[in-house]
Design a protein around this motif. Structure first.
Motif, short mmCIF file in Angstrom:
data_model
loop_
_atom_site.label_atom_id
_atom_site.label_comp_id
_atom_site.label_asym_id
_atom_site.label_seq_id
_atom_site.Cartn_x
_atom_site.Cartn_y
_atom_site.Cartn_z
N ILE A 71 0.82 -1.21 0.00
CA ILE A 71 0.00 0.00 0.00
C ILE A 71 0.86 1.26 0.00
N ALA A 72 2.13 1.14 0.38
CA ALA A 72 2.99 2.33 0.39
C ALA A 72 4.45 1.91 0.30
N TYR A 73 5.21 2.71 -0.42
CA TYR A 73 6.67 2.56 -0.48
C TYR A 73 7.26 3.97 -0.38
N TYR A 74 8.21 4.14 0.51
CA TYR A 74 8.83 5.45 0.66
C TYR A 74 10.28 5.27 1.10
N ALA A 75 11.06 6.34 0.94
CA ALA A 75 12.49 6.25 1.16
C ALA A 75 13.00 7.54 1.79
N ASP A 76 14.21 7.48 2.33
CA ASP A 76 14.80 8.67 2.91
C ASP A 76 14.98 9.75 1.83
N GLU A 77 14.91 10.99 2.26
CA GLU A 77 14.83 12.12 1.34
C GLU A 77 16.06 12.24 0.44
N VAL A 78 17.21 11.74 0.88
CA VAL A 78 18.41 11.87 0.07
C VAL A 78 18.25 11.20 -1.29
N SER B 260 17.67 4.45 4.37
CA SER B 260 16.64 3.41 4.45
C SER B 260 15.55 3.58 3.40
N PHE B 261 14.88 2.45 3.11
CA PHE B 261 13.60 2.48 2.42
C PHE B 261 12.60 1.66 3.21
N TYR B 262 11.32 1.90 2.94
CA TYR B 262 10.25 1.36 3.78
C TYR B 262 9.14 0.83 2.88
N ILE B 263 8.52 -0.27 3.30
CA ILE B 263 7.37 -0.83 2.58
C ILE B 263 6.27 -1.13 3.58
N ASP B 264 5.05 -0.69 3.26
CA ASP B 264 3.87 -1.00 4.06
C ASP B 264 2.97 -1.94 3.26
N TYR B 265 2.46 -2.98 3.92
CA TYR B 265 1.58 -3.95 3.28
C TYR B 265 0.14 -3.74 3.72
N ALA C 267 4.62 -9.18 9.45
CA ALA C 267 4.57 -7.75 9.76
C ALA C 267 3.89 -7.00 8.63
N GLU C 268 3.32 -5.85 8.95
CA GLU C 268 2.68 -4.99 7.97
C GLU C 268 3.61 -3.88 7.48
N ARG C 269 4.73 -3.70 8.14
CA ARG C 269 5.64 -2.62 7.76
C ARG C 269 7.07 -3.08 7.97
N ILE C 270 7.93 -2.85 6.96
CA ILE C 270 9.34 -3.22 7.08
C ILE C 270 10.22 -2.03 6.71
N ARG C 271 11.45 -2.09 7.19
CA ARG C 271 12.46 -1.09 6.82
C ARG C 271 13.77 -1.82 6.57
N ILE C 272 14.41 -1.53 5.44
CA ILE C 272 15.75 -2.03 5.16
C ILE C 272 16.68 -0.84 5.12
N SER C 273 17.74 -0.90 5.93
CA SER C 273 18.64 0.24 6.11
C SER C 273 20.06 -0.15 5.76
N ALA C 274 20.64 0.55 4.77
CA ALA C 274 22.05 0.36 4.45
C ALA C 274 22.89 1.04 5.53
#
Length: 293
Positions: free
Chosen positions: A136-143, A196-201, A265-272
């Motif tokens: 339902i959503a994908y978003y990432a850090d502003e950089v 980071s980037f983020y995904i919501d399910y 989970a309904e929300r994940i974050r993967i962070s380099a």
């Protein structure tokens, strides 16, 4: 750190748990292509990517693998084949067969000439894993939206598609398109890691084995370490930290990773958290996220 929203967010209440599956392996001791259901073993089994893991009710270890289907690299077809072993002290019983939906069947061989047919019923290969339609959503850090080398793909229908078999893609590969699926890159300066980037399910999704890629243009692999986090009880919780092995230049390539347990989970974050490309202040690149059953 500010985040860039790429699609509409919904109010969600994430939760997480882990599980293994108890199934019964029915077998006989006559190798004739028909399982007579003479005997049975209770197994607790799971898949970590293509790896079969588990134990019998008596505590004997189970290990093996299931092949990817329709792969020219391993000569597979439409029905996945499997093999696993049950460790009985100093000996092992071998099990071979193929899968039809939730039905696994084949033949087994003991260490001293025993043999027969067997079958088991499990949804390990039909369990749901995150796909594009679950997002339902994908978003990432502003950089990642600053332009130039700081860019990303918007959410598209190729997200979470398992696009290859981990083979390298050279930079002049006409069949490799970085505009499809997940792709992010950034110049890393002034200690601004992690990024980071983020995904919501739409609902809690099961996740354990996943694939993620990076790039090396000759200056070092643009991802060294990263974390996999889930949103739980109003905060981020790290499930595992990973190291990304160096890849050969000049190629894009994905690698496979497994969480220590299945999580929902309904929300994940993967962070380099680190990169090995230190050119001009260092660079970061991630692409091709997908999940495996």
């Amino acid at each position: 750190m500010k985040k860039f929203l790429l699609s509409t967010l919904c109010v969600i209440s994430p939760f997480v748990y882990s599980s293994t599956e108890a199934v019964y392996l029915h077998y006989d001791e006559v190798l004739d292509g028909v399982t007579d259901f003479q005997k049975q073993l209770k197994l607790n089994i799971d898949l970590s990517g293509n790896t079969v893991i588990g134990k019998t009710e008596a505590g004997a270890l189970i290990s093996g693998n299931v092949e990817n289907t329709n792969s020219q690299y391993i000569g597979s077809g439409e029905k996945p084949r499997f093999q696993f072993e049950i460790h009985n002290g100093e000996t092992r019983n071998w099990y071979f067969g193929n899968v039809n939906g939730k039905y696994w069947e084949g033949v087994w061989f003991g260490a001293n000439g025993e043999k027969g047919d067997f079958s088991l019923y499990t949804d390990l290969l039909t369990k749901e894993v995150p796909q594009f339609e679950n997002i339902i959503a994908y978003y990432a850090d502003e950089v990642f939206q600053l332009g130039g080398n700081n860019t990303h793909n918007s959410l598209n229908s190729s997200f979470l598609i398992d696009s290859d078999n981990l083979e390298p893609h050279f930079i002049n590969d006409e069949y490799f398109d970085t505009s499809n699926g997940l792709f992010l890159q950034a110049d890393v300066r002034d200690g601004n890691l992690p990024l980071s980037f983020y995904i919501d399910y739409k609902k809690p999704m099961p996740m354990k084995t996943f694939r993620l890629g990076s790039f090396n243009n000759g200056e070092g692999t643009r991802l060294r370490t990263f974390s996999f986090d889930i949103w739980k009880d109003g905060d981020w919780q790290t499930v595992e930290n990973f190291e990304f092995a160096p890849i050969y230049a000049p190629t894009y390539q994905r690698q496979e990773f497994s969480l220590p347990r299945t999580v929902y989970a309904e929300r994940i974050r993967i962070s380099a958290t680190a990169t090995d490309d230190y050119t001009d202040g260092s660079k970061l690149l991630m692409w091709g996220l997908s999940f495996k059953r």
